[in-house]
Design a protein around this motif. Structure first.
Motif, PDB file in Angstrom:
ATOM      1  N   UNK A  39     -15.389  11.014  16.853  1.00 49.02           N
ATOM      2  CA  UNK A  39     -15.364   9.603  16.462  1.00 49.02           C
ATOM      3  C   UNK A  39     -16.214   8.761  17.416  1.00 49.02           C
ATOM      4  N   UNK A  40     -16.100   9.018  18.726  1.00 49.46           N
ATOM      5  CA  UNK A  40     -16.908   8.286  19.704  1.00 49.46           C
ATOM      6  C   UNK A  40     -18.381   8.619  19.530  1.00 49.46           C
ATOM      7  N   UNK A  41     -18.683   9.901  19.328  1.00 48.55           N
ATOM      8  CA  UNK A  41     -20.079  10.319  19.141  1.00 48.55           C
ATOM      9  C   UNK A  41     -20.677   9.669  17.898  1.00 48.55           C
ATOM     10  N   UNK A  42     -19.896   9.586  16.830  1.00 50.81           N
ATOM     11  CA  UNK A  42     -20.374   8.951  15.597  1.00 50.81           C
ATOM     12  C   UNK A  42     -20.661   7.473  15.823  1.00 50.81           C
ATOM     13  N   UNK A  43     -19.773   6.799  16.563  1.00 53.75           N
ATOM     14  CA  UNK A  43     -19.992   5.378  16.865  1.00 53.75           C
ATOM     15  C   UNK A  43     -21.260   5.189  17.685  1.00 53.75           C
ATOM     16  N   UNK A  44     -21.546   6.115  18.586  1.00 55.94           N
ATOM     17  CA  UNK A  44     -22.762   6.015  19.401  1.00 55.94           C
ATOM     18  C   UNK A  44     -24.028   6.113  18.566  1.00 55.94           C
ATOM     19  N   UNK A  45     -23.940   6.738  17.412  1.00 56.52           N
ATOM     20  CA  UNK A  45     -25.108   6.915  16.546  1.00 56.52           C
ATOM     21  C   UNK A  45     -25.433   5.677  15.725  1.00 56.52           C
ATOM     22  N   UNK A  46     -24.582   4.668  15.762  1.00 55.22           N
ATOM     23  CA  UNK A  46     -24.857   3.435  15.024  1.00 55.22           C
ATOM     24  C   UNK A  46     -26.080   2.763  15.633  1.00 55.22           C
ATOM     25  N   UNK A  47     -27.075   2.400  14.827  1.00 57.91           N
ATOM     26  CA  UNK A  47     -28.300   1.802  15.381  1.00 57.91           C
ATOM     27  C   UNK A  47     -28.010   0.526  16.166  1.00 57.91           C
ATOM     28  N   UNK A  48     -28.673   0.374  17.307  1.00 56.12           N
ATOM     29  CA  UNK A  48     -28.655  -0.809  18.167  1.00 56.12           C
ATOM     30  C   UNK A  48     -27.290  -1.047  18.828  1.00 56.12           C
TER      31      UNK A  48
END
Length: 257
Positions: A39-48
């Motif tokens: 979940x944290x890794x996915x959030x990090x992939x959000x642009x900007x």
């Protein structure tokens, strides 16, 4: 709220009891830890805005796994909904806690930049351009004493911020504290137990080095849940729940010396 002061040997007990929690349901304990990390890794992939979103949601994700630890401790049936506990109770306070974490990181970085000035920026440019260890050493040597001071101050501030944050999500969720009060209690509890905390960190680093020898980063599959469960055990030892403030048998959950 009572904050207990424990002896140095308790650092090993935190690791041991964390492992025992995992072994109560290894599949669930490991799987849910990996889901939280995903979940944290996915959030990090959000642009900007990825890093900001990840930091804001981090307390919510941590609380979810701490609720799983609570279920393991109480021998409850573990459900996937436990991972979403932070979205069902004190959500705004937990996200605010993430906001304070971001603010603390920004203030620490600003303090480093103000103290380091131009030499610090030059050193960082040199580090980015360096491709050999000797070039890294030359860049740090040429930076001067002001950079060394700024790095030490920055490191100290980051350590204080980490200590203030590590128990704060649990204190907000389980103890109903406001975010700033939770951070203050977390810092106080960590400093009051600096000896067992130091022992705990040394043991965890030795375990991390040993697990790093496993191929394909398989050691992280064990290290991540062990770090989370042992953190929960240390929280339960340092900040007892209200009903545990009366004398309890030595073998009661969370009370072993």
């Amino acid at each position: 709220m009572e904050i207990k002061k424990l002896n140095a040997a308790r650092g090993w007990i935190w690791v041991k009891h964390g492992y025992q929690l995992i072994m109560l349901n290894p599949l669930m304990a490991i799987s849910f830890a990996l889901i939280g990390a995903l979940a944290i890794f996915t959030a990090l992939r959000i642009p900007l805005l990825g890093p900001l979103v990840a930091l804001l949601l981090m307390p919510v994700v941590i609380v979810g796994y701490m609720r799983v630890c609570r279920a393991l401790e109480e021998e409850e049936e573990i459900e996937l909904l436990h991972l979403f506990a932070g979205l069902r109770k004190h959500t705004a306070q937990l996200i605010a806690l993430g906001g304070f974490l971001i603010l603390g990181l920004l203030l620490s970085s600003m303090a480093m930049i103000m103290l380091g000035g131009e030499p610090l920026r030059n050193m960082l440019d040199g580090l980015n351009a360096a491709s050999e260890p000797q070039m890294l050493l030359d860049a740090m040597w040429a930076a001067g004493s002001s950079v060394a001071i700024s790095l030490m101050v920055g490191f100290a501030l980051m350590c204080v911020l980490m200590l203030a944050f590590q128990y704060a999500p649990m204190l907000v969720y389980f103890n109903d504290l406001r975010p700033l009060a939770a951070m203050h209690a977390s810092l106080s509890g960590s400093l009051r137990n600096i000896l067992p905390y130091t022992v705990y960190n040394v043991i965890m680093q030795v375990i991390a080095v040993a697990l790093s020898l496993l191929p394909f980063n398989l050691g992280m599959i064990v290290l991540l849940p062990l770090g989370l469960t042992s953190l929960y055990v240390s929280y339960r030892n340092i900040f007892p729940f209200a009903h545990e403030l009366v004398p309890t048998p030595p073998d009661a959950p969370g009370t072993e010396a």
